[in-house]
Design a protein around this motif. Structure first.
Motif, PDB file in Angstrom:
ATOM      1  N   ALA A  63       1.061  -0.786   0.285  1.00 28.85           N
ATOM      2  CA  ALA A  63      -0.048  -0.380   0.512  1.00 28.85           C
ATOM      3  C   ALA A  63       1.105   0.983  -0.023  1.00 28.85           C
ATOM      4  O   ALA A  63       0.682   1.522  -0.813  1.00 28.85           O
ATOM      5  CB  ALA A  63      -0.624   0.082   0.951  1.00 28.85           C
ATOM      6  N   ASN A  64       2.400   0.646   0.827  1.00 31.85           N
ATOM      7  CA  ASN A  64       2.923   2.046   0.754  1.00 31.85           C
ATOM      8  C   ASN A  64       3.542   2.102  -0.616  1.00 31.85           C
ATOM      9  O   ASN A  64       3.757   3.785  -1.252  1.00 31.85           O
ATOM     10  CB  ASN A  64       3.622   1.955   2.038  1.00 31.85           C
ATOM     11  N   GLN A  65       3.902   1.284  -1.041  1.00 34.39           N
ATOM     12  CA  GLN A  65       4.405   1.528  -2.651  1.00 34.39           C
ATOM     13  C   GLN A  65       3.237   1.984  -3.476  1.00 34.39           C
ATOM     14  O   GLN A  65       4.046   3.160  -4.343  1.00 34.39           O
ATOM     15  CB  GLN A  65       5.030   0.017  -3.067  1.00 34.39           C
ATOM     16  N   THR A  66       1.994   2.162  -3.786  1.00 36.05           N
ATOM     17  CA  THR A  66       1.316   2.201  -3.996  1.00 36.05           C
ATOM     18  C   THR A  66       0.969   3.923  -4.217  1.00 36.05           C
ATOM     19  O   THR A  66       1.022   4.465  -4.800  1.00 36.05           O
ATOM     20  CB  THR A  66       0.045   1.158  -3.852  1.00 36.05           C
ATOM     21  N   ALA A  67       0.996   3.855  -2.851  1.00 36.56           N
ATOM     22  CA  ALA A  67       1.280   5.336  -2.339  1.00 36.56           C
ATOM     23  C   ALA A  67       2.107   6.282  -3.464  1.00 36.56           C
ATOM     24  O   ALA A  67       2.036   7.155  -3.674  1.00 36.56           O
ATOM     25  CB  ALA A  67       0.899   5.767  -1.292  1.00 36.56           C
ATOM     26  N   ALA A  68       3.743   5.658  -2.876  1.00 39.31           N
ATOM     27  CA  ALA A  68       4.561   6.636  -3.512  1.00 39.31           C
ATOM     28  C   ALA A  68       4.731   6.581  -4.839  1.00 39.31           C
ATOM     29  O   ALA A  68       4.732   7.755  -5.558  1.00 39.31           O
ATOM     30  CB  ALA A  68       5.771   5.925  -3.169  1.00 39.31           C
ATOM     31  N   ASP A  69       3.985   5.493  -6.113  1.00 36.20           N
ATOM     32  CA  ASP A  69       3.954   4.944  -6.790  1.00 36.20           C
ATOM     33  C   ASP A  69       3.222   6.257  -7.339  1.00 36.20           C
ATOM     34  O   ASP A  69       3.081   7.002  -8.903  1.00 36.20           O
ATOM     35  CB  ASP A  69       3.475   4.205  -7.636  1.00 36.20           C
ATOM     36  N   ILE A  70       2.010   6.551  -6.585  1.00 41.03           N
ATOM     37  CA  ILE A  70       0.912   7.545  -7.074  1.00 41.03           C
ATOM     38  C   ILE A  70       1.908   8.754  -6.947  1.00 41.03           C
ATOM     39  O   ILE A  70       0.903  10.269  -8.563  1.00 41.03           O
ATOM     40  CB  ILE A  70      -0.374   7.444  -6.537  1.00 41.03           C
ATOM     41  N   PHE A  71       2.520   8.894  -6.245  1.00 36.62           N
ATOM     42  CA  PHE A  71       3.230   9.986  -6.087  1.00 36.62           C
ATOM     43  C   PHE A  71       3.625  10.966  -7.901  1.00 36.62           C
ATOM     44  O   PHE A  71       3.956  11.624  -7.701  1.00 36.62           O
ATOM     45  CB  PHE A  71       3.646  10.616  -5.016  1.00 36.62           C
ATOM     46  N   PHE A  72       4.499   9.794  -7.476  1.00 34.50           N
ATOM     47  CA  PHE A  72       5.057   9.848  -9.151  1.00 34.50           C
ATOM     48  C   PHE A  72       4.129  10.132 -10.301  1.00 34.50           C
ATOM     49  O   PHE A  72       4.154  10.857 -11.272  1.00 34.50           O
ATOM     50  CB  PHE A  72       6.051   8.605  -9.453  1.00 34.50           C
ATOM     51  N   CYS A 104       8.309  23.648 -10.429  1.00 39.31           N
ATOM     52  CA  CYS A 104       9.377  23.380 -11.072  1.00 39.31           C
ATOM     53  C   CYS A 104       9.918  22.498  -9.983  1.00 39.31           C
ATOM     54  O   CYS A 104      10.365  21.125 -10.277  1.00 39.31           O
ATOM     55  CB  CYS A 104      10.167  23.953 -12.063  1.00 39.31           C
ATOM     56  N   GLN A 105       9.871  22.704  -8.951  1.00 34.64           N
ATOM     57  CA  GLN A 105      11.067  21.933  -7.819  1.00 34.64           C
ATOM     58  C   GLN A 105       9.454  20.929  -7.189  1.00 34.64           C
ATOM     59  O   GLN A 105       9.979  20.102  -6.429  1.00 34.64           O
ATOM     60  CB  GLN A 105      10.921  23.648  -6.607  1.00 34.64           C
ATOM     61  N   LEU A 106       8.779  21.726  -7.331  1.00 29.98           N
ATOM     62  CA  LEU A 106       7.670  20.725  -7.002  1.00 29.98           C
ATOM     63  C   LEU A 106       7.647  18.893  -7.326  1.00 29.98           C
ATOM     64  O   LEU A 106       8.026  17.861  -6.793  1.00 29.98           O
ATOM     65  CB  LEU A 106       6.213  21.025  -6.422  1.00 29.98           C
ATOM     66  N   THR A 107       7.723  19.040  -9.348  1.00 26.80           N
ATOM     67  CA  THR A 107       8.120  18.001  -9.994  1.00 26.80           C
ATOM     68  C   THR A 107       9.128  17.201  -9.850  1.00 26.80           C
ATOM     69  O   THR A 107       8.990  16.294  -9.212  1.00 26.80           O
ATOM     70  CB  THR A 107       7.742  19.187 -11.224  1.00 26.80           C
ATOM     71  N   PHE A 108      10.336  17.604  -9.515  1.00 25.93           N
ATOM     72  CA  PHE A 108      11.296  17.267  -9.256  1.00 25.93           C
ATOM     73  C   PHE A 108      11.334  16.592  -7.456  1.00 25.93           C
ATOM     74  O   PHE A 108      12.148  15.204  -7.960  1.00 25.93           O
ATOM     75  CB  PHE A 108      12.960  18.315  -8.868  1.00 25.93           C
ATOM     76  N   MET A 109      11.023  17.491  -7.004  1.00 33.11           N
ATOM     77  CA  MET A 109      10.483  16.453  -5.458  1.00 33.11           C
ATOM     78  C   MET A 109       9.481  15.832  -5.350  1.00 33.11           C
ATOM     79  O   MET A 109      10.435  14.394  -5.584  1.00 33.11           O
ATOM     80  CB  MET A 109      10.283  18.501  -4.498  1.00 33.11           C
ATOM     81  N   LEU A 110       8.638  15.856  -6.317  1.00 33.14           N
ATOM     82  CA  LEU A 110       7.842  13.978  -6.611  1.00 33.14           C
ATOM     83  C   LEU A 110       8.731  13.324  -6.973  1.00 33.14           C
ATOM     84  O   LEU A 110       8.715  12.201  -6.624  1.00 33.14           O
ATOM     85  CB  LEU A 110       6.733  14.498  -7.000  1.00 33.14           C
ATOM     86  N   LYS A 111       9.570  13.530  -7.586  1.00 29.76           N
ATOM     87  CA  LYS A 111      10.360  12.427  -8.539  1.00 29.76           C
ATOM     88  C   LYS A 111      11.099  11.561  -7.797  1.00 29.76           C
ATOM     89  O   LYS A 111      11.402  10.839  -7.626  1.00 29.76           O
ATOM     90  CB  LYS A 111      11.167  13.211  -9.543  1.00 29.76           C
ATOM     91  N   TYR A 112      12.083  12.724  -6.581  1.00 31.36           N
ATOM     92  CA  TYR A 112      13.016  11.987  -6.311  1.00 31.36           C
ATOM     93  C   TYR A 112      12.075  11.288  -4.949  1.00 31.36           C
ATOM     94  O   TYR A 112      13.052  10.200  -4.029  1.00 31.36           O
ATOM     95  CB  TYR A 112      13.991  13.021  -5.596  1.00 31.36           C
ATOM     96  N   ILE A 113      11.252  11.749  -3.911  1.00 31.92           N
ATOM     97  CA  ILE A 113      10.939  11.564  -2.880  1.00 31.92           C
ATOM     98  C   ILE A 113      10.177  10.334  -3.462  1.00 31.92           C
ATOM     99  O   ILE A 113      10.271   8.606  -2.932  1.00 31.92           O
ATOM    100  CB  ILE A 113       9.190  11.938  -2.352  1.00 31.92           C
ATOM    101  N   THR A 114       9.566   9.735  -4.557  1.00 28.87           N
ATOM    102  CA  THR A 114       9.299   8.325  -5.224  1.00 28.87           C
ATOM    103  C   THR A 114      10.573   7.911  -5.602  1.00 28.87           C
ATOM    104  O   THR A 114      10.392   6.470  -5.087  1.00 28.87           O
ATOM    105  CB  THR A 114       8.158   9.100  -6.140  1.00 28.87           C
ATOM    106  N   LEU A 115      11.196   8.015  -6.014  1.00 31.09           N
ATOM    107  CA  LEU A 115      12.263   7.167  -6.246  1.00 31.09           C
ATOM    108  C   LEU A 115      12.653   6.748  -4.884  1.00 31.09           C
ATOM    109  O   LEU A 115      13.364   5.380  -4.874  1.00 31.09           O
ATOM    110  CB  LEU A 115      13.299   7.996  -6.569  1.00 31.09           C
ATOM    111  N   TYR A 116      13.465   7.062  -3.596  1.00 33.61           N
ATOM    112  CA  TYR A 116      13.924   7.109  -2.980  1.00 33.61           C
ATOM    113  C   TYR A 116      12.874   5.735  -2.214  1.00 33.61           C
ATOM    114  O   TYR A 116      13.216   5.034  -1.365  1.00 33.61           O
ATOM    115  CB  TYR A 116      14.755   8.266  -2.090  1.00 33.61           C
ATOM    116  N   GLY A 117      12.095   6.783  -2.006  1.00 32.34           N
ATOM    117  CA  GLY A 117      10.415   6.143  -1.224  1.00 32.34           C
ATOM    118  C   GLY A 117      10.270   4.501  -1.585  1.00 32.34           C
ATOM    119  O   GLY A 117       9.834   3.797  -0.931  1.00 32.34           O
ATOM    120  N   GLY A 118      10.094   4.644  -3.233  1.00 29.44           N
ATOM    121  CA  GLY A 118      10.023   2.836  -3.673  1.00 29.44           C
ATOM    122  C   GLY A 118      11.256   2.182  -3.466  1.00 29.44           C
ATOM    123  O   GLY A 118      11.215   1.289  -3.087  1.00 29.44           O
TER     124      GLY A 118
END
Length: 143
Positions: A63-72, A104-118
């Motif tokens: 479920a947490n992996q799915t949430a991280a994927d949704i952010f991406f 712009c910052q939010l887009t790349f922040m979400l990318k890295y949060i989901t990368l490391y969270g995943g």
């Protein structure tokens, strides 16, 4: 063979590669990933919400992996817009990111949060599976 009388020929070639195709490739691939990601993650979240209230540890990680994927997936429309603008402005070399610096910052922040969270959640699933297989009788290790 006489190495002292060898002549070296220097060939100068103008070898440039047009890489502007990548913007179109990114737009198309991110669009497909966005559509597939929204559908599959929404289906997974619906499944997790309709499960019995007794979650297993693996179900919590998934479920947490799915949430991280949704952010991406949420960040993909802005990335598609970015590459659309880049494709349109490659000739005059300007960067017109009209949504503003915060998005712009939010887009790349979400990318890295989901990368490391995943990565973190996949490691947790792997450790959980290790204890389930190697130490199946020690349930207290998995709680």
């Amino acid at each position: 063979m006489d190495l002292h009388n060898t002549t070296f020929i220097s060939i100068q070639a103008n070898c440039t590669v047009d890489t502007s195709y990548r913007f179109t490739y990114y737009k198309i691939s991110y669009s497909v990933i966005f559509i597939f990601g929204v559908v599959s993650n929404a289906t997974a979240m619906r499944h997790f919400f309709h499960m019995p209230p007794t979650f297993t540890s693996t179900a919590v990680y998934m479920a947490n992996q799915t949430a991280a994927d949704i952010f991406f997936v949420i960040s993909l429309p802005l990335r598609i817009y970015y590459y659309h603008i880049k494709a349109a402005t490659t000739s005059n070399l300007t960067n017109d990111w009209s949504p503003g610096g915060a998005l712009c910052q939010l887009t790349f922040m979400l990318k890295y949060i989901t990368l490391y969270g995943g990565i973190f959640f996949l490691v947790c699933i792997g450790v959980d599976r290790y204890f389930a297989v190697v130490h199946p009788l020690h349930q207290h290790l998995r709680k």
